[in-house]
Design a protein around this motif. Structure first.
Motif, PDB file in Angstrom:
ATOM      1  N   UNK A  37      95.484  63.013  13.665  1.00  0.00           N
ATOM      2  CA  UNK A  37      94.423  63.593  12.857  1.00  0.00           C
ATOM      3  C   UNK A  37      93.138  64.483  13.752  1.00  0.00           C
ATOM      4  N   UNK A  38      92.777  63.511  14.573  1.00  0.00           N
ATOM      5  CA  UNK A  38      91.717  64.149  15.403  1.00  0.00           C
ATOM      6  C   UNK A  38      92.292  65.427  16.269  1.00  0.00           C
ATOM      7  N   UNK A  39      93.090  65.184  17.042  1.00  0.00           N
ATOM      8  CA  UNK A  39      93.706  66.362  18.060  1.00  0.00           C
ATOM      9  C   UNK A  39      94.393  67.092  17.782  1.00  0.00           C
ATOM     10  N   UNK A  40      95.244  66.814  16.723  1.00  0.00           N
ATOM     11  CA  UNK A  40      96.257  67.641  16.487  1.00  0.00           C
ATOM     12  C   UNK A  40      96.064  68.455  15.005  1.00  0.00           C
ATOM     13  N   UNK A  41      95.655  67.670  14.099  1.00  0.00           N
ATOM     14  CA  UNK A  41      95.367  68.494  12.897  1.00  0.00           C
ATOM     15  C   UNK A  41      93.871  68.996  12.727  1.00  0.00           C
ATOM     16  N   UNK A  42      92.887  68.495  13.516  1.00  0.00           N
ATOM     17  CA  UNK A  42      91.405  69.075  13.437  1.00  0.00           C
ATOM     18  C   UNK A  42      91.024  69.601  14.801  1.00  0.00           C
ATOM     19  N   UNK A  43      92.004  69.545  15.687  1.00  0.00           N
ATOM     20  CA  UNK A  43      91.986  70.483  16.954  1.00  0.00           C
ATOM     21  C   UNK A  43      90.446  70.033  17.659  1.00  0.00           C
ATOM     22  N   UNK A  44      90.193  68.590  17.724  1.00  0.00           N
ATOM     23  CA  UNK A  44      89.021  68.076  18.442  1.00  0.00           C
ATOM     24  C   UNK A  44      89.662  68.226  19.798  1.00  0.00           C
ATOM     25  N   UNK A  69      79.943  57.054   4.505  1.00  0.00           N
ATOM     26  CA  UNK A  69      79.352  58.203   5.250  1.00  0.00           C
ATOM     27  C   UNK A  69      79.099  59.275   4.403  1.00  0.00           C
ATOM     28  N   UNK A  70      80.217  59.567   3.527  1.00  0.00           N
ATOM     29  CA  UNK A  70      80.152  60.883   2.752  1.00  0.00           C
ATOM     30  C   UNK A  70      79.246  60.787   1.674  1.00  0.00           C
ATOM     31  N   UNK A  71      78.833  59.658   0.998  1.00  0.00           N
ATOM     32  CA  UNK A  71      78.213  59.603  -0.197  1.00  0.00           C
ATOM     33  C   UNK A  71      76.539  59.238   0.169  1.00  0.00           C
ATOM     34  N   UNK A  72      76.628  58.307   1.119  1.00  0.00           N
ATOM     35  CA  UNK A  72      75.088  57.860   1.310  1.00  0.00           C
ATOM     36  C   UNK A  72      74.378  58.683   2.476  1.00  0.00           C
ATOM     37  N   UNK A  73      75.244  59.248   3.497  1.00  0.00           N
ATOM     38  CA  UNK A  73      74.702  59.756   4.727  1.00  0.00           C
ATOM     39  C   UNK A  73      75.298  61.473   4.554  1.00  0.00           C
ATOM     40  N   UNK A  74      75.822  61.724   3.652  1.00  0.00           N
ATOM     41  CA  UNK A  74      76.268  63.073   3.532  1.00  0.00           C
ATOM     42  C   UNK A  74      76.932  63.736   4.584  1.00  0.00           C
ATOM     43  N   UNK A  75      77.911  63.087   5.241  1.00  0.00           N
ATOM     44  CA  UNK A  75      78.706  63.492   6.145  1.00  0.00           C
ATOM     45  C   UNK A  75      80.015  64.348   5.689  1.00  0.00           C
ATOM     46  N   UNK A  76      80.039  65.417   6.039  1.00  0.00           N
ATOM     47  CA  UNK A  76      81.203  66.301   5.369  1.00  0.00           C
ATOM     48  C   UNK A  76      82.354  65.715   5.836  1.00  0.00           C
ATOM     49  N   UNK A  77      83.423  65.742   4.804  1.00  0.00           N
ATOM     50  CA  UNK A  77      84.800  65.525   4.811  1.00  0.00           C
ATOM     51  C   UNK A  77      85.564  66.423   6.210  1.00  0.00           C
ATOM     52  N   UNK A  78      86.274  65.865   7.003  1.00  0.00           N
ATOM     53  CA  UNK A  78      87.086  66.625   7.966  1.00  0.00           C
ATOM     54  C   UNK A  78      88.041  67.384   7.337  1.00  0.00           C
ATOM     55  N   UNK A  79      88.270  68.589   7.517  1.00  0.00           N
ATOM     56  CA  UNK A  79      89.276  69.489   7.048  1.00  0.00           C
ATOM     57  C   UNK A  79      90.788  68.665   6.874  1.00  0.00           C
ATOM     58  N   UNK A  80      91.130  67.982   7.616  1.00  0.00           N
ATOM     59  CA  UNK A  80      92.475  67.143   7.550  1.00  0.00           C
ATOM     60  C   UNK A  80      91.911  65.656   7.150  1.00  0.00           C
ATOM     61  N   UNK A  83      95.085  59.686   3.439  1.00  0.00           N
ATOM     62  CA  UNK A  83      95.125  58.441   3.018  1.00  0.00           C
ATOM     63  C   UNK A  83      95.684  57.418   4.352  1.00  0.00           C
ATOM     64  N   UNK A  84      94.869  56.642   4.579  1.00  0.00           N
ATOM     65  CA  UNK A  84      95.317  55.594   5.823  1.00  0.00           C
ATOM     66  C   UNK A  84      94.275  54.693   6.091  1.00  0.00           C
ATOM     67  N   UNK A  85      94.583  53.624   7.088  1.00  0.00           N
ATOM     68  CA  UNK A  85      93.476  52.541   7.451  1.00  0.00           C
ATOM     69  C   UNK A  85      92.783  53.048   8.605  1.00  0.00           C
ATOM     70  N   UNK A  86      92.752  53.730   8.973  1.00  0.00           N
ATOM     71  CA  UNK A  86      92.031  54.383  10.373  1.00  0.00           C
ATOM     72  C   UNK A  86      90.781  55.211   9.693  1.00  0.00           C
ATOM     73  N   UNK A  87      89.712  55.055  10.392  1.00  0.00           N
ATOM     74  CA  UNK A  87      88.557  56.171  10.124  1.00  0.00           C
ATOM     75  C   UNK A  87      88.043  56.789  11.370  1.00  0.00           C
ATOM     76  N   UNK A  88      88.011  58.058  11.329  1.00  0.00           N
ATOM     77  CA  UNK A  88      87.577  58.845  12.507  1.00  0.00           C
ATOM     78  C   UNK A  88      86.394  59.750  12.266  1.00  0.00           C
ATOM     79  N   UNK A  89      85.864  59.752  13.442  1.00  0.00           N
ATOM     80  CA  UNK A  89      84.466  60.660  13.241  1.00  0.00           C
ATOM     81  C   UNK A  89      84.367  61.598  14.477  1.00  0.00           C
ATOM     82  N   UNK A  90      83.858  62.873  14.150  1.00  0.00           N
ATOM     83  CA  UNK A  90      83.714  63.833  15.266  1.00  0.00           C
ATOM     84  C   UNK A  90      82.607  64.892  15.061  1.00  0.00           C
TER      85      UNK A  90
END
Length: 98
Positions: A37-44, A69-80, A83-90
């Protein structure tokens, strides 16, 4: 090793504080395969961008962190985001290409 929602929230908040910027400059998402998700889908860029991912106990636990993170801190959702059990941030690097 998997982490509780509280552990992931603390670590992600620490990362945002350490590397700075407004929460709106960061992106958060959930995925079963966070590295893809980070490196292939979001090109981090592994070398230039700031990134972090953590496996949680379950997809429900990952959603707790994601919603915080999205509702309290208003961090935008990554484009890609899936569902899954890992959370990523960039955050994209602001350094110019050399």
């Amino acid at each position: 090793m998997v982490f509780s929602p509280q552990q992931v929230k603390f670590e992600f908040l620490s990362y945002i504080k350490e590397f700075g910027g407004n929460p709106s400059e960061w992106r958060v998402g959930c995925a079963e395969d966070a590295t893809a998700a980070l490196f292939d889908e979001n090109a981090v860029d592994q070398e230039r961008d700031i990134w972090l991912w953590k496996p949680t106990l379950s997809a429900a636990a990952a959603r707790i962190v994601f919603r915080y993170l999205t509702e309290q801190l208003h961090v935008p959702t990554a484009p890609s985001t899936t569902a899954g059990s890992s959370v990523f941030l960039f955050k994209r690097s602001e350094l110019p290409l050399v």
